[in-house]
Design a protein around this motif. Structure first.
Motif, PDB file in Angstrom:
ATOM      1  N   GLU A 294       0.830  -1.210   0.000  1.00 14.96           N
ATOM      2  CA  GLU A 294       0.000   0.000   0.000  1.00 14.96           C
ATOM      3  C   GLU A 294       0.866   1.263   0.000  1.00 14.96           C
ATOM      4  N   ARG A 295       1.972   1.222   0.740  1.00 13.61           N
ATOM      5  CA  ARG A 295       2.853   2.399   0.808  1.00 13.61           C
ATOM      6  C   ARG A 295       3.573   2.646  -0.509  1.00 13.61           C
ATOM      7  N   ASN A 296       3.988   1.581  -1.180  1.00 15.93           N
ATOM      8  CA  ASN A 296       4.956   1.727  -2.264  1.00 15.93           C
ATOM      9  C   ASN A 296       4.383   1.628  -3.676  1.00 15.93           C
ATOM     10  N   ASN A 297       3.196   1.043  -3.820  1.00 16.27           N
ATOM     11  CA  ASN A 297       2.634   0.902  -5.157  1.00 16.27           C
ATOM     12  C   ASN A 297       1.619   2.023  -5.388  1.00 16.27           C
ATOM     13  N   PRO A 298       1.852   2.907  -6.363  1.00 18.53           N
ATOM     14  CA  PRO A 298       0.976   4.075  -6.524  1.00 18.53           C
ATOM     15  C   PRO A 298      -0.440   3.734  -6.951  1.00 18.53           C
ATOM     16  N   TRP A 299      -0.666   2.513  -7.455  1.00 12.03           N
ATOM     17  CA  TRP A 299      -2.010   2.131  -7.888  1.00 12.03           C
ATOM     18  C   TRP A 299      -2.757   1.325  -6.825  1.00 12.03           C
ATOM     19  N   VAL A 300      -2.169   1.170  -5.670  1.00 16.62           N
ATOM     20  CA  VAL A 300      -2.844   0.486  -4.555  1.00 16.62           C
ATOM     21  C   VAL A 300      -3.356   1.545  -3.598  1.00 16.62           C
ATOM     22  N   SER A 301      -4.667   1.621  -3.453  1.00 17.10           N
ATOM     23  CA  SER A 301      -5.270   2.671  -2.626  1.00 17.10           C
ATOM     24  C   SER A 301      -5.534   2.216  -1.200  1.00 17.10           C
ATOM     25  N   ALA A 302      -5.685   0.919  -0.975  1.00 18.58           N
ATOM     26  CA  ALA A 302      -5.925   0.418   0.386  1.00 18.58           C
ATOM     27  C   ALA A 302      -5.656  -1.079   0.412  1.00 18.58           C
ATOM     28  N   VAL A 303      -5.211  -1.551   1.564  1.00 14.75           N
ATOM     29  CA  VAL A 303      -5.026  -2.983   1.786  1.00 14.75           C
ATOM     30  C   VAL A 303      -5.628  -3.324   3.140  1.00 14.75           C
ATOM     31  N   ARG A 304      -6.448  -4.367   3.175  1.00 16.98           N
ATOM     32  CA  ARG A 304      -7.039  -4.844   4.431  1.00 16.98           C
ATOM     33  C   ARG A 304      -6.580  -6.285   4.664  1.00 16.98           C
ATOM     34  N   SER A 305      -6.152  -6.554   5.876  1.00 18.01           N
ATOM     35  CA  SER A 305      -5.706  -7.907   6.199  1.00 18.01           C
ATOM     36  C   SER A 305      -6.520  -8.461   7.353  1.00 18.01           C
ATOM     37  N   CYS A 306      -6.734  -9.761   7.296  1.00 18.34           N
ATOM     38  CA  CYS A 306      -7.403 -10.483   8.384  1.00 18.34           C
ATOM     39  C   CYS A 306      -6.919 -11.915   8.323  1.00 18.34           C
ATOM     40  N   GLY A 307      -6.099 -12.306   9.275  1.00 18.71           N
ATOM     41  CA  GLY A 307      -5.576 -13.661   9.260  1.00 18.71           C
ATOM     42  C   GLY A 307      -4.770 -13.921   8.005  1.00 18.71           C
ATOM     43  N   MET A 308      -5.207 -14.933   7.245  1.00 20.48           N
ATOM     44  CA  MET A 308      -4.509 -15.299   6.004  1.00 20.48           C
ATOM     45  C   MET A 308      -5.226 -14.749   4.778  1.00 20.48           C
ATOM     46  N   ILE A 309      -5.830 -13.581   4.928  1.00 21.29           N
ATOM     47  CA  ILE A 309      -6.611 -12.961   3.852  1.00 21.29           C
ATOM     48  C   ILE A 309      -6.132 -11.533   3.630  1.00 21.29           C
ATOM     49  N   LEU A 310      -5.944 -11.160   2.365  1.00 16.87           N
ATOM     50  CA  LEU A 310      -5.683  -9.774   2.001  1.00 16.87           C
ATOM     51  C   LEU A 310      -6.727  -9.315   0.987  1.00 16.87           C
ATOM     52  N   GLY A 311      -7.262  -8.112   1.202  1.00 16.32           N
ATOM     53  CA  GLY A 311      -8.063  -7.426   0.203  1.00 16.32           C
ATOM     54  C   GLY A 311      -7.296  -6.208  -0.261  1.00 16.32           C
ATOM     55  N   ILE A 312      -7.033  -6.107  -1.551  1.00 16.29           N
ATOM     56  CA  ILE A 312      -6.159  -5.065  -2.101  1.00 16.29           C
ATOM     57  C   ILE A 312      -6.961  -4.216  -3.081  1.00 16.29           C
ATOM     58  N   ASP A 313      -7.231  -2.967  -2.712  1.00 18.12           N
ATOM     59  CA  ASP A 313      -7.963  -2.055  -3.592  1.00 18.12           C
ATOM     60  C   ASP A 313      -6.994  -1.359  -4.537  1.00 18.12           C
ATOM     61  N   VAL A 314      -7.384  -1.267  -5.801  1.00 19.26           N
ATOM     62  CA  VAL A 314      -6.579  -0.532  -6.767  1.00 19.26           C
ATOM     63  C   VAL A 314      -7.366   0.688  -7.255  1.00 19.26           C
ATOM     64  N   ALA A 315      -6.639   1.730  -7.606  1.00 16.86           N
ATOM     65  CA  ALA A 315      -7.220   2.971  -8.124  1.00 16.86           C
ATOM     66  C   ALA A 315      -6.188   3.631  -9.023  1.00 16.86           C
ATOM     67  N   ARG A 316      -6.607   4.671  -9.696  1.00 13.27           N
ATOM     68  CA  ARG A 316      -5.655   5.413 -10.515  1.00 13.27           C
ATOM     69  C   ARG A 316      -4.601   6.058  -9.618  1.00 13.27           C
ATOM     70  N   ALA A 317      -3.459   6.372 -10.200  1.00 16.02           N
ATOM     71  CA  ALA A 317      -2.352   6.917  -9.418  1.00 16.02           C
ATOM     72  C   ALA A 317      -2.723   8.221  -8.724  1.00 16.02           C
ATOM     73  N   ASP A 318      -3.707   8.959  -9.287  1.00 17.18           N
ATOM     74  CA  ASP A 318      -4.138  10.193  -8.631  1.00 17.18           C
ATOM     75  C   ASP A 318      -5.220   9.956  -7.584  1.00 17.18           C
ATOM     76  N   GLY A 319      -5.561   8.680  -7.340  1.00 15.46           N
ATOM     77  CA  GLY A 319      -6.530   8.341  -6.308  1.00 15.46           C
ATOM     78  C   GLY A 319      -7.951   8.197  -6.791  1.00 15.46           C
ATOM     79  N   THR A 320      -8.245   8.587  -8.016  1.00 13.63           N
ATOM     80  CA  THR A 320      -9.614   8.452  -8.518  1.00 13.63           C
ATOM     81  C   THR A 320      -9.903   6.976  -8.831  1.00 13.63           C
TER      82      THR A 320
END
Length: 438
Positions: free
Chosen positions: A350-376
């Motif tokens: 989430e910190r380093n990839n400009p197209w990743v807007s949010a990451v949620r973790s729970c146990g052995m699960i990741l949800g990775i949101d992607v968005a445009r580099a400007d956040g839209t």
């Protein structure tokens, strides 16, 4: 390994005759190569052309201990040499007796004591819905409790009753008006704010404990499940925990409800019950519910519901073997460092990839949101998550999005720390390859 020529034949037959789930068939085979998966070992899948991929979504969230685990394979092979199937309607068999006893043993004595077997997650949910509803209408003083409550953006299966609960418009809007009566709420506070008259009409509340799956892999606030259990007790409402996705170690406990010490009135499980090796599902419930179906034949209290392959012996053998692996290989005890690494690498992504807007973790699960580099956000027709996952194949990872812009990583629990690092590198690379073009 099949030849390229044989692979082409199978692809053409697929295009001519097959219909894939959750797949826009107009695009199938046109924008991405059709992969013919031939074999699997551990967390790795191999296609007919000999290419290996890490199974990043556990073959649609079912595989727990990896592919071709020798203990599970041997249990299936041994059972197939004895009997593959016999009817559970009017007969019984020892494996089902042992499996039901074992599942109930994971909960305190005299809590969840009865197991109704079916085929898959949707039918486990259907079992709970029908049990809850029928138990009310044939119990004096409870006949008015015919309504169900589910949470917004929920997903509980695709059969008509389960689909009635669905809160994801893309999947379920066209089916509204069929099936059961359901009201959706966004939170426990919204549930509490419903009128007392309505609350008295509710038979059950259903929830995926700890984390909502199809809703972008969104964890619930800590303590919500425990507070919901308390509310249901106060109001005489059944609590149904849908553990189809969350069960069997995904959240760090055997069942997600154990994270908050909650015992529901109905617990539905499938997917990982057999470690994904055969279809099998179970709905666990209490003796109090079971007793409401006891009576003379003329009272017509029998639960008239079931499936041809209910409690099929091969499925039960696979489930017993999978539970053996949990114990023999100390699977749950070995998860915390993997869970911590997954969360840390997700945060780094989430910190380093400009197209990743949010990451949620729970146990052995990741949800990775992607968005445009400007956040839209991306539009649905951009199919950003799908295109990123297709690009990940070049980096040795197979996974899928659960919405057009949320990518899921949910590997088998046997994954090593180095394989977790490999998966996150592939996700990062696939996103960087695909999304700048959009």
């Amino acid at each position: 390994m099949a030849s390229p020529q044989q692979t082409d034949i199978w692809i053409q037959r697929d295009l001519a005759h097959c219909w894939h789930p959750f797949t826009p068939q107009a695009l199938w085979g046109k924008e991405a190569e059709i992969l013919m998966i031939e074999s699997g070992k551990g967390v790795w899948l191999t296609d007919t052309l000999g290419r290996r991929y890490l199974d990043g979504n556990s073959s649609i969230w079912v595989n727990i201990h990896g592919h071709c685990h020798p203990h599970i394979v041997e249990a299936i092979r041994r059972q197939a040499g004895i009997i593959c199937h016999s009817s559970y309607l009017g007969f019984a068999h020892g494996l089902a007796s042992d499996l039901a006893t074992r599942l109930c043993s994971y909960f305190p004595k005299d809590t969840l004591t009865r197991v109704f077997f079916s085929d898959d997650g949707s039918t486990a949910i259907e079992s709970a819905l029908k049990m809850a509803f029928q138990s009310r209408v044939q119990t004096p003083g409870e006949e008015h409790r015919r309504h169900f409550v589910a949470f917004s953006n929920c997903y509980h299966g695709d059969t008509m009753g389960a689909a009635s609960l669905g809160g994801v418009g893309t999947f379920f809007d066209r089916f509204k008006g069929f099936g059961i009566e359901v009201t959706h709420v966004n939170s426990l506070d919204e549930l509490r704010a419903l009128s007392p008259e309505f609350i008295r009409s509710v038979t059950a509340v259903i929830i995926e404990p700890v984390i909502q799956g199809v809703n972008r892999m969104t964890p619930w606030p800590k303590g919500l499940l425990r507070d919901l259990r308390r509310f249901c007790d106060e109001q005489g409402i059944y609590l149904i925990c849908d553990e189809v996705m969350t069960g069997f170690g995904r959240t760090g406990k055997l069942f997600a409800c154990m994270n908050e010490g909650v015992i529901p009135d109905f617990l539905c499980c499938a997917k990982g019950l057999t470690s994904g090796y055969t279809p099998l599902a179970a709905c666990l419930t209490t003796e109090a519910v079971f007793d409401k179906f006891i009576g003379a034949c003329s009272e017509n209290k029998t639960f008239y519901y079931g499936h041809s392959f209910t409690a099929h012996p091969i499925g039960c053998a696979a489930a017993m073997a999978s539970l053996d692996v949990f114990e023999n290989e100390r699977v749950l005890e070995n998860l915390p460092p993997k869970m911590q690494l997954l969360a840390e690498l997700g945060a780094e992504l989430e910190r380093n990839n400009p197209w990743v807007s949010a990451v949620r973790s729970c146990g052995m699960i990741l949800g990775i949101d992607v968005a445009r580099a400007d956040g839209t956000p991306f539009a649905q027709d951009d199919r950003a998550g799908e295109k990123a996952c297709i690009a990940m194949r070049r980096h040795g990872l197979l996974t899928r999005p659960c919405t057009h812009d949320t990518i899921v990583l949910m590997p088998p629990l046997c994954i090593t720390e180095e394989e977790i690092r490999f998966a996150l590198r592939a996700i990062d690379a696939g996103i960087r390859d695909a999304l700048p073009e959009l």
